[in-house]
Write a protein that holds these residues in place. Structure first.
Motif, PDB file in Angstrom:
ATOM      1  N   SER A 273       0.838  -1.208   0.000  1.00  0.00           N
ATOM      2  CA  SER A 273       0.000   0.000   0.000  1.00  0.00           C
ATOM      3  C   SER A 273       0.870   1.255   0.000  1.00  0.00           C
ATOM      4  N   SER A 274       0.335   2.333  -0.541  1.00  0.00           N
ATOM      5  CA  SER A 274       1.085   3.590  -0.584  1.00  0.00           C
ATOM      6  C   SER A 274       0.988   4.316   0.758  1.00  0.00           C
ATOM      7  N   VAL A 275       1.889   5.256   0.967  1.00  0.00           N
ATOM      8  CA  VAL A 275       1.853   6.093   2.167  1.00  0.00           C
ATOM      9  C   VAL A 275       0.546   6.874   2.206  1.00  0.00           C
ATOM     10  N   ASN A 276       0.102   7.348   1.061  1.00  0.00           N
ATOM     11  CA  ASN A 276      -1.171   8.082   1.018  1.00  0.00           C
ATOM     12  C   ASN A 276      -2.338   7.215   1.469  1.00  0.00           C
ATOM     13  N   LEU A 278      -2.210   4.546   3.413  1.00  0.00           N
ATOM     14  CA  LEU A 278      -2.060   4.289   4.840  1.00  0.00           C
ATOM     15  C   LEU A 278      -2.505   5.477   5.678  1.00  0.00           C
ATOM     16  N   LEU A 279      -1.960   6.661   5.375  1.00  0.00           N
ATOM     17  CA  LEU A 279      -2.207   7.812   6.240  1.00  0.00           C
ATOM     18  C   LEU A 279      -3.639   8.338   6.111  1.00  0.00           C
ATOM     19  N   THR A 280      -4.266   8.107   4.982  1.00  0.00           N
ATOM     20  CA  THR A 280      -5.695   8.443   4.860  1.00  0.00           C
ATOM     21  C   THR A 280      -6.503   7.599   5.843  1.00  0.00           C
ATOM     22  N   LEU A 281      -6.153   6.320   5.949  1.00  0.00           N
ATOM     23  CA  LEU A 281      -6.854   5.432   6.886  1.00  0.00           C
ATOM     24  C   LEU A 281      -6.509   5.768   8.339  1.00  0.00           C
ATOM     25  N   VAL A 282      -5.240   6.094   8.604  1.00  0.00           N
ATOM     26  CA  VAL A 282      -4.840   6.468   9.966  1.00  0.00           C
ATOM     27  C   VAL A 282      -5.579   7.732  10.402  1.00  0.00           C
ATOM     28  N   GLN A 283      -5.669   8.687   9.497  1.00  0.00           N
ATOM     29  CA  GLN A 283      -6.371   9.937   9.822  1.00  0.00           C
ATOM     30  C   GLN A 283      -7.845   9.673  10.152  1.00  0.00           C
ATOM     31  N   ALA A 284      -8.460   8.734   9.415  1.00  0.00           N
ATOM     32  CA  ALA A 284      -9.861   8.401   9.687  1.00  0.00           C
ATOM     33  C   ALA A 284     -10.031   7.736  11.049  1.00  0.00           C
ATOM     34  N   LEU A 285      -8.953   7.111  11.544  1.00  0.00           N
ATOM     35  CA  LEU A 285      -9.015   6.458  12.864  1.00  0.00           C
ATOM     36  C   LEU A 285      -8.895   7.444  14.022  1.00  0.00           C
ATOM     37  N   LEU A 319      -0.351  -1.251  11.720  1.00  0.00           N
ATOM     38  CA  LEU A 319      -0.893  -0.917  10.399  1.00  0.00           C
ATOM     39  C   LEU A 319       0.182  -0.370   9.458  1.00  0.00           C
ATOM     40  N   THR A 320       1.199   0.265  10.018  1.00  0.00           N
ATOM     41  CA  THR A 320       2.217   0.921   9.187  1.00  0.00           C
ATOM     42  C   THR A 320       3.313  -0.043   8.719  1.00  0.00           C
ATOM     43  N   VAL A 324       5.813   2.522   6.251  1.00  0.00           N
ATOM     44  CA  VAL A 324       6.609   3.636   6.771  1.00  0.00           C
ATOM     45  C   VAL A 324       6.665   3.501   8.278  1.00  0.00           C
ATOM     46  N   ASP A 325       7.813   3.830   8.872  1.00  0.00           N
ATOM     47  CA  ASP A 325       7.973   3.774  10.327  1.00  0.00           C
ATOM     48  C   ASP A 325       7.807   5.177  10.884  1.00  0.00           C
ATOM     49  N   LEU A 326       6.590   5.487  11.309  1.00  0.00           N
ATOM     50  CA  LEU A 326       6.285   6.845  11.777  1.00  0.00           C
ATOM     51  C   LEU A 326       7.027   7.204  13.068  1.00  0.00           C
ATOM     52  N   SER A 327       7.526   6.198  13.787  1.00  0.00           N
ATOM     53  CA  SER A 327       8.244   6.488  15.034  1.00  0.00           C
ATOM     54  C   SER A 327       9.568   7.192  14.783  1.00  0.00           C
ATOM     55  N   LYS A 328      10.043   7.192  13.535  1.00  0.00           N
ATOM     56  CA  LYS A 328      11.296   7.860  13.187  1.00  0.00           C
ATOM     57  C   LYS A 328      11.105   9.368  12.997  1.00  0.00           C
TER      58      LYS A 328
END
Length: 332
Positions: A273-276, A278-285, A319-320, A324-328
């Motif tokens: 999956s693309s970053v877009n 992923l982050l669209t789904l994370v934002q919805a959460l 989920l990531t 992408v590793d957002l913790s970085k």
């Protein structure tokens, strides 16, 4: 010496180049060109002209091929497979030239790391930094999805010596460093590059696409809010033993809502999956996560309930994975 003669290298290229050509989806005609070019790739190194003036390697290969009546496509690929020779140099333009250039560099990297001749400090007698950077530049400029690990492993299979897993890991890390340099030079933020390479470093072009998308999200006004809510899920599970998720134990409306939202998001995501996406789904959460932390005491006294809630948050954090590793990122 341990890797054999230049003829041995040529035979390895003849085996490796078609494997790369198939992954690049070369046409049958281009594959034929590639095979012939691989066979002749190092022939000019044995000539007096190149022995006297080494900078003419490839250039003389092209000219000798033309004089010998080889197809022009073969002659061009012979010249192109040495490109880029230095920073800012031209890149191979033809598909056979690209495939042969990749094969040549992968063979050198796998082979020299296998026999313990990796660059040390400023010493790089075999030009491996240039080889790795050229590999990365070709993949980026031609927008070619390609697994560097797979390429190194395939090259290693054809070596006359055994390449240990540690040697191949070191070769991959070396290439990863060049990807980092290339992306930083393109102007991407250090933390964004780190976040993407942690999950997508195996595919330089995929990493470039991902960091470009991530940069767009980092510039959004609501980004800090999105990241903070995701980070809460990750932080609370750090250092905790997380069990399997048992949704039957999740009885409160806020935790049931988060479980349902996670399950829906998880179905839509994969490591490809693309970053877009992923982050669209994370934002919805985000609203569901916020409600969860307002209504739910994660560290409940009941151990089974506590484990179920931690397991749910671990699934949100996961989920990531592969994307992408957002913790970085700064602010995590």
């Amino acid at each position: 010496e341990q890797l054999g003669s230049m003829l041995d290298k040529t035979e390895r290229l003849e085996a490796l180049a078609p494997w790369i050509g198939l992954r690049l989806k070369l046409s049958p005609l281009d594959l034929e060109t590639l095979g012939r070019a691989a066979h002749l790739a190092k022939a000019d190194l044995a000539t007096q002209m190149v022995v006297e003036m080494t900078s003419l390697q490839g250039v003389m290969g092209r000219e000798y091929a033309r004089v010998s009546g080889e197809p022009e496509s073969v002659a061009v690929a012979l010249s192109e497979h040495y490109l880029p020779r230095f920073a800012g140099d031209a890149l191979p333009a033809t598909r056979p030239g690209v495939a042969l250039a990749l094969a040549d560099r992968l063979d050198s990297l796998a082979g020299l790391f296998a026999v313990g001749l990796a660059p040390t400090g400023s010493s790089d007698p075999y030009g491996l930094r240039r080889a790795a950077l050229g590999l990365v530049q070709i993949l980026l400029e031609h927008k070619i999805p390609f697994s560097v690990r797979e390429g190194l492993a395939e090259a290693a299979r054809r070596l006359p010596v055994k390449a240990s897993p540690e040697a191949l890991d070191a070769a991959f890390s070396f290439v990863l460093g060049r990807i980092q340099v290339s992306l930083r030079e393109e102007g991407f933020a250090y933390d964004a590059v780190e976040a993407v390479l942690a999950e997508r470093g195996d595919d330089p072009f995929g990493a470039q696409v991902a960091v470009e998308q991530l940069r767009g999200w980092l510039a959004r006004e609501d980004w800090a809010h999105t990241l903070d809510n995701y980070a809460r899920c990750v932080r609370i599970i750090r250092g905790q033993a997380v069990a399997e998720l048992d949704p039957v134990l999740l009885q409160e409306p806020a935790e049931q809502a988060l479980y349902t939202a996670w399950a829906e998001a998880e179905k839509k995501l994969s490591p490809e999956s693309s970053v877009n996406e992923l982050l669209t789904l994370v934002q919805a959460l985000v609203p569901v996560i916020e409600r969860f932390f307002v209504d739910i005491m994660v560290m409940a006294e009941d151990p089974a309930l506590r484990q179920a809630r931690l397991a749910l948050l671990a699934r949100i954090a996961g989920l990531t994975k592969g994307i992408v590793d957002l913790s970085k990122l700064e602010g995590f």
